[in-house]
Design an enzyme around this catalytic site. Sequence first.
Site, PDB file in Angstrom:
ATOM      1  N   ASN A  11       8.058  -8.661  -0.778  1.00 31.17           N
ATOM      2  CA  ASN A  11       8.577  -7.735  -1.778  1.00 31.17           C
ATOM      3  C   ASN A  11      10.106  -7.792  -1.717  1.00 31.17           C
ATOM      4  OD1 ASN A  11       9.320  -5.566  -3.351  1.00 31.17           O
ATOM      5  ND2 ASN A  11       8.477  -3.991  -1.986  1.00 31.17           N
ATOM      6  N   LYS A  13      12.195  -6.447  -3.640  1.00 31.73           N
ATOM      7  CA  LYS A  13      12.806  -5.209  -4.151  1.00 31.73           C
ATOM      8  C   LYS A  13      13.937  -5.560  -5.142  1.00 31.73           C
ATOM      9  CE  LYS A  13      11.426  -2.941   0.044  1.00 31.73           C
ATOM     10  NZ  LYS A  13      11.537  -1.799   0.931  1.00 31.73           N
ATOM     11  N   HIS A  97       4.135   1.660  -4.656  1.00 29.52           N
ATOM     12  CA  HIS A  97       4.981   1.514  -3.462  1.00 29.52           C
ATOM     13  C   HIS A  97       5.615   2.868  -3.159  1.00 29.52           C
ATOM     14  CE1 HIS A  97       8.315   0.310  -0.905  1.00 29.52           C
ATOM     15  NE2 HIS A  97       7.628  -0.794  -0.652  1.00 29.52           N
ATOM     16  N   GLU A  99       8.494   3.712  -2.408  1.00 27.84           N
ATOM     17  CA  GLU A  99       9.788   3.950  -3.065  1.00 27.84           C
ATOM     18  C   GLU A  99       9.581   4.411  -4.509  1.00 27.84           C
ATOM     19  OE1 GLU A  99      11.560   0.167  -2.086  1.00 27.84           O
ATOM     20  OE2 GLU A  99      11.649   0.779   0.013  1.00 27.84           O
ATOM     21  N   GLU A 168       1.346   1.233   4.258  1.00 30.83           N
ATOM     22  CA  GLU A 168       2.768   1.187   4.581  1.00 30.83           C
ATOM     23  C   GLU A 168       3.234   2.580   4.997  1.00 30.83           C
ATOM     24  OE1 GLU A 168       4.789  -2.383   2.613  1.00 30.83           O
ATOM     25  OE2 GLU A 168       4.916  -0.727   1.210  1.00 30.83           O
ATOM     26  N   GLY A 174      11.681  -0.336   6.179  1.00 29.68           N
ATOM     27  CA  GLY A 174      13.126  -0.562   6.192  1.00 29.68           C
ATOM     28  C   GLY A 174      13.846   0.160   7.319  1.00 29.68           C
ATOM     29  N   SER A 214       8.540  -2.841   8.345  1.00 31.59           N
ATOM     30  CA  SER A 214       9.336  -3.518   9.374  1.00 31.59           C
ATOM     31  C   SER A 214       8.567  -4.628  10.097  1.00 31.59           C
ATOM     32  CB  SER A 214       9.905  -2.498  10.369  1.00 31.59           C
ATOM     33  OG  SER A 214      10.779  -1.609   9.707  1.00 31.59           O
TER      34      SER A 214
HETATM   35  C1  PEP Z   1       8.194  -2.682   1.897  1.00 31.12           C
HETATM   36  O1  PEP Z   1       9.083  -2.112   1.303  1.00 31.12           O
HETATM   37  O2  PEP Z   1       7.141  -2.944   1.320  1.00 31.12           O
HETATM   38  C2  PEP Z   1       8.423  -3.012   3.301  1.00 31.12           C
HETATM   39  C3  PEP Z   1       7.382  -3.188   4.047  1.00 31.12           C
HETATM   40  O3  PEP Z   1       9.721  -3.108   3.709  1.00 31.12           O
HETATM   41  P1  PEP Z   1      10.252  -3.561   5.174  1.00 31.12           P
HETATM   42  O4  PEP Z   1       9.455  -4.779   5.576  1.00 31.12           O
HETATM   43  O5  PEP Z   1      11.698  -3.867   4.974  1.00 31.12           O
HETATM   44  O6  PEP Z   1      10.017  -2.410   6.087  1.00 31.12           O
END
Ligand code: PEP
Length: 252
Positions: A11, A13, A97, A99, A168, A174, A214
């Site tokens: 992703n 983003k 997601h 976000e 997630e 992040g 992460s």
């Molecule tokens: C995401 O936003 O889907 C995600 C998993 O981000 P990160 O790997 O940076 O934590």
Amino acid sequence: MKLRKKIVAGNWKMNKSISDGQDLANGIKRELAENCDVDVVLCPPFTLLKSVSDIIDMTQIRLGAQNMHWESDGAYTGEISAGMLRDLFCHYVILGHSERRAMFGETNQVVNRKVKAALARNLTPIVCVGETLEERDSGAYMKIIETQVRESLEGIGDDFEKIILAYEPVWAIGTGRTASPEQAQEVHAGIRAVLTEIAGKDVAEAIRIQYGGSVKPANARELFGQPDIDGGLIGGAALDVRSFVEIVRAAI
Ligand code: PEP
């Protein structure tokens, strides 16, 4: 138990100019030229869908989008539909997601409308669920995730097998703070139990559940080695050829 093929999706983003995104897609394509037994999906921003689609054409790598609207067309300024994504040869779309839920007000009901619209156009939805830190600390996280799963997937009937889920935890996205393999496995098994109640054991066993939050080359193998973790949805580490490819290889 059915053998589920692992799936790793990047992703991107709201990152990468056209030329940087092309470089990233070309680098990943070079490294993953040989067929591997993992589904690999790149989800760049809308502005890069066409370029990335051209780059990965005739490879095993598939294209995904990060969002879409549930209507097929009309006066929805700034939005893009499932049919438009299909026009660009997208096979997947990330929906719900955290976000989008936190910053753009997407509820489970909105996600549900989008899931149905994606399925109607033969796009595979990657449906994201996960708890905030507050919800984890409250101890009620599994109940919250169960509600997200049930409401986001309500009424999709026979299409159940076509969806992918991504667990997630918001506190791990992040932040550099990943869920431990045991914490992630506990929730993945819980989600599969909910899916079993909704769609039956055979279907639930076939549905792939990605972990996201992460994921890095250093922790990917252990996470993907858990019995109910079927790959990853990768944010930050998907923006670099080497780290993304290492994560894909950890899923093989
Ligand atoms: C995401 O936003 O889907 C995600 C998993 O981000 P990160 O790997 O940076 O934590």
